[in-house]
Design an enzyme around this catalytic site. Structure first.
Site, PDB file in Angstrom:
ATOM      1  CG  HIS A   1     -23.783  -0.242 -19.373  1.00 37.87           C
ATOM      2  ND1 HIS A   1     -22.964  -0.247 -18.263  1.00 37.87           N
ATOM      3  CD2 HIS A   1     -23.326  -1.250 -20.162  1.00 37.87           C
ATOM      4  CE1 HIS A   1     -22.060  -1.199 -18.379  1.00 37.87           C
ATOM      5  NE2 HIS A   1     -22.252  -1.826 -19.516  1.00 37.87           N
TER       6      HIS A   1
ATOM      7  CG  ASP B   1     -23.603   1.447 -15.397  1.00 42.61           C
ATOM      8  OD1 ASP B   1     -24.745   1.318 -15.891  1.00 42.61           O
ATOM      9  OD2 ASP B   1     -22.589   0.964 -15.914  1.00 42.61           O
TER      10      ASP B   1
ATOM     11  CB  SER C   1     -21.248  -4.857 -18.551  1.00 39.71           C
ATOM     12  OG  SER C   1     -20.209  -4.137 -19.164  1.00 39.71           O
TER      13      SER C   1
END
Length: 449
Positions: A104, A134, A208
């Site tokens: 993402h 992911d 992230s």
């Protein structure tokens, strides 16, 4: 005499050199605990990832009307803007310049720029990405990189100390520490395959793709998400175990994508109630609830009611654990399952096969679905679903808002799980087509007139 003494003391205080307060290097002969030496080795392996993408946004349908366009001098029906994003990444192969990050973080990016700890900046290319876990793998052409060694994330225990390194809020390299709060977290709706490490080490937006390391400076996970009801960190963060990320990395290096096979079973957790109902003495495993006819599981002899205890010699904790392991195996891999059937243990061997895809052209169902391809596919829970496998750009379906990867739950309030269900449900409507769509972890209704 007293006045002279006071003046002498004041003079000494004013002329004395300032003394800096310092912590002692040791207390009772023992050095003070510090993470600094470990961080000096690990922080250079964590990078900042910045992305840019050109986004085309649709505007009001009135822009299609020639009268309104001429009368109000309206611009083009499509509007463009630049979307920017920030995240983190971890160098996992210094010689090849390979960096692990989240899908993402780089998804739909037109430009990816990696900034190293020493300030050097490089354009990155995408080697491959996997939306279901992911995980993404990118590459830069740089010298003098430093990679993190891998730990065995299966050896983690609740209570182990961990450190999160990343780029929260675009501030630059930041380090937070905490412990492993829980293991094997799933059912969060964040990803298709979930087996998260939960930690209270602060993970904030921008972290992230960053590193979760142990006190030896070994990589145990890739930071990916937080639970934040108020929009900030509340001490519940999640990381993808590095053992899972490494398997995905191997797929991406070899093929550029993760090609998942199927076993052809639906499973559920072995609960205490089920164990009692089956007269079982085990407390962990996955119960087979359905076997797809003609599937690898069917040919291997698996039956409904079997309890899967091990795969490849490793104990199975629950249904999610089994789905994760099968979902990361390559097509053609043979897997040995230890099962419990009627109170007796036995082994079966199944070969993972490519999923059987049956497709249907949307235009053959209804003109309002033109440009979309519908496929029957087994989902992670082993149940069949109708998935939109492709959408042609600028087609009727695309303009209606349908996207590749959408799961069609129902049409005209009729549930659909087989391709033949679609046509019958579409013909049952009165005028419009009401689709119930699942997209990611959300669902909505879409009315096509």
């Amino acid at each position: 005499m007293m006045a002279k003494t006071i003046l002498t003391l004041l003079a000494l205080l004013l002329t004395a050199a300032p003394v800096q307060a310092q912590l002692p290097a040791a207390i009772d002969g023992e050095p003070l605990p510090t993470l600094a030496p470990m961080l000096e080795r690990t922080v250079p392996a964590v990078v900042n990832v910045a992305t840019r993408a050109l986004v085309v946004e649709p505007v009001s349908p009135l822009f299609d009307d020639p009268f309104f366009r001429r009368f109000f001098d309206l611009p083009s029906r499509q509007r463009e803007r630049i979307r920017q994003g920030l995240g983190s990444g971890v160098v996992v192969d210094a010689r090849q310049g390979l960096i692990l990050t989240n899908n993402h973080v780089i998804q739909r990016a037109d430009e990816i720029v990696v900034t190293l700890h020493d300030g050097r900046r490089y354009d990155a290319e995408v080697i491959g990405a996997d939306r279901e876990t992911d995980i993404a793998l990118i590459r830069i052409d740089a010298e003098g990189l430093q990679a993190l060694p891998f730990a065995d994330s299966d050896a983690l225990r609740v209570g182990d100390f961990v450190v999160a390194i990343g780029n929260p809020f675009g501030l630059g390299q930041t380090v937070t520490s905490g412990i492993v709060s829980a293991l094997g977290r799933s059912g969060l709706g964040i990803e298709g395959f979930e087996d998260f490490i939960q930690t209270d080490a602060s993970i904030n937006p921008g972290n992230s793709g960053g590193a979760l390391v142990n006190l030896r400076g070994e990589l145990v996970g890739i930071n990916t998400a937080i639970l934040a009801r108020g929009g900030g960190n509340i001490g519940i963060g999640f990381a993808i175990p590095i053992n899972m990320a490494r398997q995905v990395q191997e797929h991406l290096i070899t093929d550029g994508v993760v090609t998942r096979g199927q076993l052809g079973i639906a499973v559920q957790d072995l609960t205490p109630d089920l164990a009692q109902a089956f007269s079982l003495q085990v407390s962990s495993g996955a119960v087979v609830t359905r076997v797809e006819p003609g599937s690898p599981a069917d040919r291997a002899g698996l039956r409904s009611g079997d309890v899967v205890l091990e795969t490849g010699g490793r104990p199975v904790r629950n249904a999610t654990d089994l789905r994760n392991r099968i979902g990361l195996l390559r097509v053609g891999t043979e897997v040995r399952l230890r099962i419990l059937r009627n109170g007796r243990e036995q082994s079966v061997v199944a070969r993972i096969e490519a999923p059987q895809r049956q497709e249907l052209d949307g235009a053959s169902i209804d003109a309002r679905l033109g440009g979309a391809q519908f496929a029957r596919m087994l989902q992670h829970d082993g149940e069949p679903r109708i998935v939109i496998s492709a959408v042609e750009p600028r087609s009727v379906a695309a303009r209606a808002g349908l996207r590749e990867g959408d799961v069609v739950l129902s049409i005209n309030r009729r549930e659909v799980s087989e391709l033949e269900d679609i046509r019958a449900a579409a013909q049952a409507g009165r005028g419009g087509l009401l689709l119930n769509i699942q997209r990611g972890d959300g669902a909505f209704f879409l009315m096509l007139q």
